[in-house]
Design a protein around this motif. Sequence first.
Motif, PDB file in Angstrom:
ATOM      1  N   ALA A 117      15.354  33.915 -17.826  1.00  0.00           N
ATOM      2  CA  ALA A 117      14.116  34.053 -17.056  1.00  0.00           C
ATOM      3  C   ALA A 117      13.303  32.766 -17.112  1.00  0.00           C
ATOM      4  CB  ALA A 117      13.304  35.229 -17.586  1.00  0.00           C
ATOM      5  N   ASN A 118      13.279  32.134 -18.276  1.00  0.00           N
ATOM      6  CA  ASN A 118      12.562  30.866 -18.400  1.00  0.00           C
ATOM      7  C   ASN A 118      13.194  29.785 -17.537  1.00  0.00           C
ATOM      8  OD1 ASN A 118      10.710  31.921 -20.202  1.00  0.00           O
ATOM      9  ND2 ASN A 118      11.882  31.320 -22.016  1.00  0.00           N
ATOM     10  N   GLN A 119      14.523  29.769 -17.486  1.00  0.00           N
ATOM     11  CA  GLN A 119      15.213  28.803 -16.638  1.00  0.00           C
ATOM     12  C   GLN A 119      14.885  29.024 -15.164  1.00  0.00           C
ATOM     13  OE1 GLN A 119      17.721  26.172 -16.746  1.00  0.00           O
ATOM     14  NE2 GLN A 119      16.714  25.885 -18.736  1.00  0.00           N
ATOM     15  N   LEU A 120      14.786  30.289 -14.778  1.00  0.00           N
ATOM     16  CA  LEU A 120      14.521  30.623 -13.384  1.00  0.00           C
ATOM     17  C   LEU A 120      13.042  30.537 -13.042  1.00  0.00           C
ATOM     18  CD1 LEU A 120      16.876  33.731 -12.994  1.00  0.00           C
ATOM     19  CD2 LEU A 120      17.287  31.410 -12.148  1.00  0.00           C
ATOM     20  N   GLY A 121      12.194  30.484 -14.087  1.00  0.00           N
ATOM     21  CA  GLY A 121      10.763  30.451 -13.835  1.00  0.00           C
ATOM     22  C   GLY A 121      10.219  31.759 -13.327  1.00  0.00           C
ATOM     23  N   THR A 122      10.747  32.864 -13.873  1.00  0.00           N
ATOM     24  CA  THR A 122      10.322  34.178 -13.401  1.00  0.00           C
ATOM     25  C   THR A 122      10.286  35.149 -14.569  1.00  0.00           C
ATOM     26  OG1 THR A 122      10.862  36.031 -11.954  1.00  0.00           O
ATOM     27  CG2 THR A 122      12.709  34.799 -12.839  1.00  0.00           C
ATOM     28  N   ASN A 123       9.473  36.168 -14.463  1.00  0.00           N
ATOM     29  CA  ASN A 123       9.431  37.248 -15.456  1.00  0.00           C
ATOM     30  C   ASN A 123      10.107  38.510 -14.933  1.00  0.00           C
ATOM     31  OD1 ASN A 123       7.978  35.755 -17.395  1.00  0.00           O
ATOM     32  ND2 ASN A 123       6.075  36.120 -16.265  1.00  0.00           N
ATOM     33  N   THR A 124      10.777  38.388 -13.814  1.00  0.00           N
ATOM     34  CA  THR A 124      11.407  39.547 -13.180  1.00  0.00           C
ATOM     35  C   THR A 124      12.524  40.106 -14.046  1.00  0.00           C
ATOM     36  OG1 THR A 124      10.960  38.594 -11.010  1.00  0.00           O
ATOM     37  CG2 THR A 124      12.591  40.380 -11.116  1.00  0.00           C
ATOM     38  N   THR A 125      12.523  41.416 -14.230  1.00  0.00           N
ATOM     39  CA  THR A 125      13.622  42.072 -14.942  1.00  0.00           C
ATOM     40  C   THR A 125      14.901  41.915 -14.136  1.00  0.00           C
ATOM     41  OG1 THR A 125      12.117  43.684 -15.895  1.00  0.00           O
ATOM     42  CG2 THR A 125      14.457  44.243 -15.893  1.00  0.00           C
ATOM     43  N   GLN A 126      15.966  41.550 -14.813  1.00  0.00           N
ATOM     44  CA  GLN A 126      17.230  41.278 -14.139  1.00  0.00           C
ATOM     45  C   GLN A 126      18.284  42.295 -14.545  1.00  0.00           C
ATOM     46  OE1 GLN A 126      18.286  37.077 -14.891  1.00  0.00           O
ATOM     47  NE2 GLN A 126      16.186  36.897 -15.621  1.00  0.00           N
ATOM     48  N   THR A 127      19.240  42.519 -13.666  1.00  0.00           N
ATOM     49  CA  THR A 127      20.429  43.263 -14.046  1.00  0.00           C
ATOM     50  C   THR A 127      21.313  42.361 -14.903  1.00  0.00           C
ATOM     51  OG1 THR A 127      21.755  42.551 -12.155  1.00  0.00           O
ATOM     52  CG2 THR A 127      20.329  44.486 -11.840  1.00  0.00           C
ATOM     53  N   HIS A 128      22.283  42.945 -15.590  1.00  0.00           N
ATOM     54  CA  HIS A 128      23.212  42.152 -16.382  1.00  0.00           C
ATOM     55  C   HIS A 128      23.979  41.180 -15.492  1.00  0.00           C
ATOM     56  CE1 HIS A 128      22.001  44.480 -19.668  1.00  0.00           C
ATOM     57  NE2 HIS A 128      22.961  45.376 -19.699  1.00  0.00           N
ATOM     58  N   TYR A 129      24.325  41.621 -14.295  1.00  0.00           N
ATOM     59  CA  TYR A 129      25.025  40.710 -13.389  1.00  0.00           C
ATOM     60  C   TYR A 129      24.135  39.530 -12.991  1.00  0.00           C
ATOM     61  CZ  TYR A 129      27.020  38.630  -9.257  1.00  0.00           C
ATOM     62  OH  TYR A 129      27.492  37.708  -8.352  1.00  0.00           O
ATOM     63  N   ASP A 130      22.858  39.787 -12.721  1.00  0.00           N
ATOM     64  CA  ASP A 130      21.940  38.693 -12.385  1.00  0.00           C
ATOM     65  C   ASP A 130      21.860  37.686 -13.523  1.00  0.00           C
ATOM     66  OD1 ASP A 130      21.305  39.768  -9.905  1.00  0.00           O
ATOM     67  OD2 ASP A 130      19.601  40.915 -10.692  1.00  0.00           O
ATOM     68  N   THR A 131      21.799  38.197 -14.750  1.00  0.00           N
ATOM     69  CA  THR A 131      21.751  37.314 -15.911  1.00  0.00           C
ATOM     70  C   THR A 131      23.026  36.497 -16.005  1.00  0.00           C
ATOM     71  OG1 THR A 131      20.324  38.876 -17.093  1.00  0.00           O
ATOM     72  CG2 THR A 131      21.480  37.231 -18.419  1.00  0.00           C
ATOM     73  N   PHE A 132      24.152  37.139 -15.795  1.00  0.00           N
ATOM     74  CA  PHE A 132      25.430  36.430 -15.836  1.00  0.00           C
ATOM     75  C   PHE A 132      25.485  35.333 -14.780  1.00  0.00           C
ATOM     76  CE2 PHE A 132      29.698  35.954 -14.025  1.00  0.00           C
ATOM     77  CZ  PHE A 132      30.369  35.463 -15.138  1.00  0.00           C
ATOM     78  N   LYS A 133      25.128  35.652 -13.572  1.00  0.00           N
ATOM     79  CA  LYS A 133      25.170  34.678 -12.477  1.00  0.00           C
ATOM     80  C   LYS A 133      24.284  33.474 -12.791  1.00  0.00           C
ATOM     81  CE  LYS A 133      24.565  34.441  -7.418  1.00  0.00           C
ATOM     82  NZ  LYS A 133      23.489  33.438  -7.329  1.00  0.00           N
ATOM     83  N   ALA A 134      23.094  33.742 -13.298  1.00  0.00           N
ATOM     84  CA  ALA A 134      22.181  32.649 -13.630  1.00  0.00           C
ATOM     85  C   ALA A 134      22.724  31.796 -14.770  1.00  0.00           C
ATOM     86  CB  ALA A 134      20.811  33.215 -14.002  1.00  0.00           C
ATOM     87  N   LEU A 135      23.360  32.436 -15.755  1.00  0.00           N
ATOM     88  CA  LEU A 135      23.969  31.690 -16.869  1.00  0.00           C
ATOM     89  C   LEU A 135      25.075  30.780 -16.374  1.00  0.00           C
ATOM     90  CD1 LEU A 135      24.420  34.195 -19.844  1.00  0.00           C
ATOM     91  CD2 LEU A 135      23.112  32.071 -19.881  1.00  0.00           C
ATOM     92  N   ARG A 136      25.953  31.315 -15.530  1.00  0.00           N
ATOM     93  CA  ARG A 136      27.078  30.526 -15.032  1.00  0.00           C
ATOM     94  C   ARG A 136      26.568  29.343 -14.203  1.00  0.00           C
ATOM     95  NH1 ARG A 136      31.637  28.833 -16.704  1.00  0.00           N
ATOM     96  NH2 ARG A 136      30.449  26.957 -16.218  1.00  0.00           N
ATOM     97  N   GLU A 137      25.570  29.568 -13.380  1.00  0.00           N
ATOM     98  CA  GLU A 137      25.010  28.492 -12.570  1.00  0.00           C
ATOM     99  C   GLU A 137      24.276  27.475 -13.438  1.00  0.00           C
ATOM    100  OE1 GLU A 137      22.698  30.701  -9.774  1.00  0.00           O
ATOM    101  OE2 GLU A 137      24.434  31.136  -8.466  1.00  0.00           O
ATOM    102  N   TRP A 138      23.612  27.932 -14.489  1.00  0.00           N
ATOM    103  CA  TRP A 138      22.956  27.023 -15.438  1.00  0.00           C
ATOM    104  C   TRP A 138      23.973  26.092 -16.081  1.00  0.00           C
ATOM    105  CZ3 TRP A 138      19.797  29.375 -20.149  1.00  0.00           C
ATOM    106  CH2 TRP A 138      19.284  28.336 -20.933  1.00  0.00           C
ATOM    107  N   LYS A 139      25.055  26.675 -16.575  1.00  0.00           N
ATOM    108  CA  LYS A 139      26.080  25.842 -17.226  1.00  0.00           C
ATOM    109  C   LYS A 139      26.757  24.901 -16.233  1.00  0.00           C
ATOM    110  CE  LYS A 139      29.405  25.999 -20.962  1.00  0.00           C
ATOM    111  NZ  LYS A 139      30.238  24.881 -20.536  1.00  0.00           N
ATOM    112  N   ASP A 140      26.915  25.338 -14.998  1.00  0.00           N
ATOM    113  CA  ASP A 140      27.537  24.478 -13.982  1.00  0.00           C
ATOM    114  C   ASP A 140      26.709  23.225 -13.719  1.00  0.00           C
ATOM    115  OD1 ASP A 140      29.654  26.204 -13.655  1.00  0.00           O
ATOM    116  OD2 ASP A 140      28.835  27.189 -11.875  1.00  0.00           O
ATOM    117  N   ARG A 141      25.405  23.304 -13.951  1.00  0.00           N
ATOM    118  CA  ARG A 141      24.548  22.147 -13.702  1.00  0.00           C
ATOM    119  C   ARG A 141      24.612  21.101 -14.816  1.00  0.00           C
ATOM    120  NH1 ARG A 141      21.033  26.413 -12.025  1.00  0.00           N
ATOM    121  NH2 ARG A 141      19.860  26.288 -13.976  1.00  0.00           N
ATOM    122  N   LEU A 142      25.178  21.455 -15.957  1.00  0.00           N
ATOM    123  CA  LEU A 142      25.206  20.546 -17.102  1.00  0.00           C
ATOM    124  C   LEU A 142      26.291  19.471 -16.954  1.00  0.00           C
ATOM    125  CD1 LEU A 142      24.684  23.121 -19.977  1.00  0.00           C
ATOM    126  CD2 LEU A 142      22.967  21.715 -18.820  1.00  0.00           C
TER     127      LEU A 142
END
Length: 267
Positions: free
Chosen positions: A242-267
Amino acid sequence: MTNTLAYTNDAQSLQVKIVPLYKDNYAWLLHNQKHAWIIDPGQAEPIVTLLKQLNVTLKGMLITHCHWDHVSGIEELKQTFNVPVYGTVGSHPDISHGVTEGDLLSLDNTIVEVWQTPGHMADHLSFYCEGQNWLFCGDTLFSIGCGRLKQTGSMPELYNSLQRFKQLPPQTQVYCSHEYTLSNLAFAKAVEASNLAVMAHERKVIDLRNTGKASIPSSIATELACNPFLRLEHPAIINSVANQLGTNTTQTHYDTFKALREWKDRL
């Protein structure tokens, strides 16, 4: 229909030997005192050398997916040993025996179940030996990480494949195809800085690598304790994403996974 492919029964159980290839690839040799099968033969020469050392005969090749670093040794090995090659039908010209979800390979007295585990690629396979608690997962699950999306793979497929792996017994040994563990641990620390299991595992892996040893196999227990892609329900990871996305929105597990994978892809 389940397809069982059998060889002569042998009283000796199979063992697993690591075959380092290229900079950070691993192939896996399953063998007993007479026979051997290789998973993901990215190079022929190291495999031939090990076969000679063990004095065993190659009986077949199992292919998780057809990226070059997993298949470049097939042609030379086929010319030398003339053995069947098991994989997704049509995915590589040298695959002689198409296999798919639920098919069973009987490697002497060891049964290997074929799983379709798409995501990294749409036609990615994994090979699971329930009796031995072995999972050969190619580039779908890495130790403390997971595969990137390539070509035909999709994010929902990768998520579902990893969820399937989470259900395996904790003692299951995870034989993946790359030595990425230290870099994956660095990402895990960035995502979940409070996870003491990650810190402890990093110390263990550093010791292994400093003495020239592989960090693989891992185990499902270790992955559940340390791998952020398998820990999507934990508040620290949800908050980090959520901090990476700049949001406090509750996410599904899939949303969290997608954001994690995209975060790592940017590294």
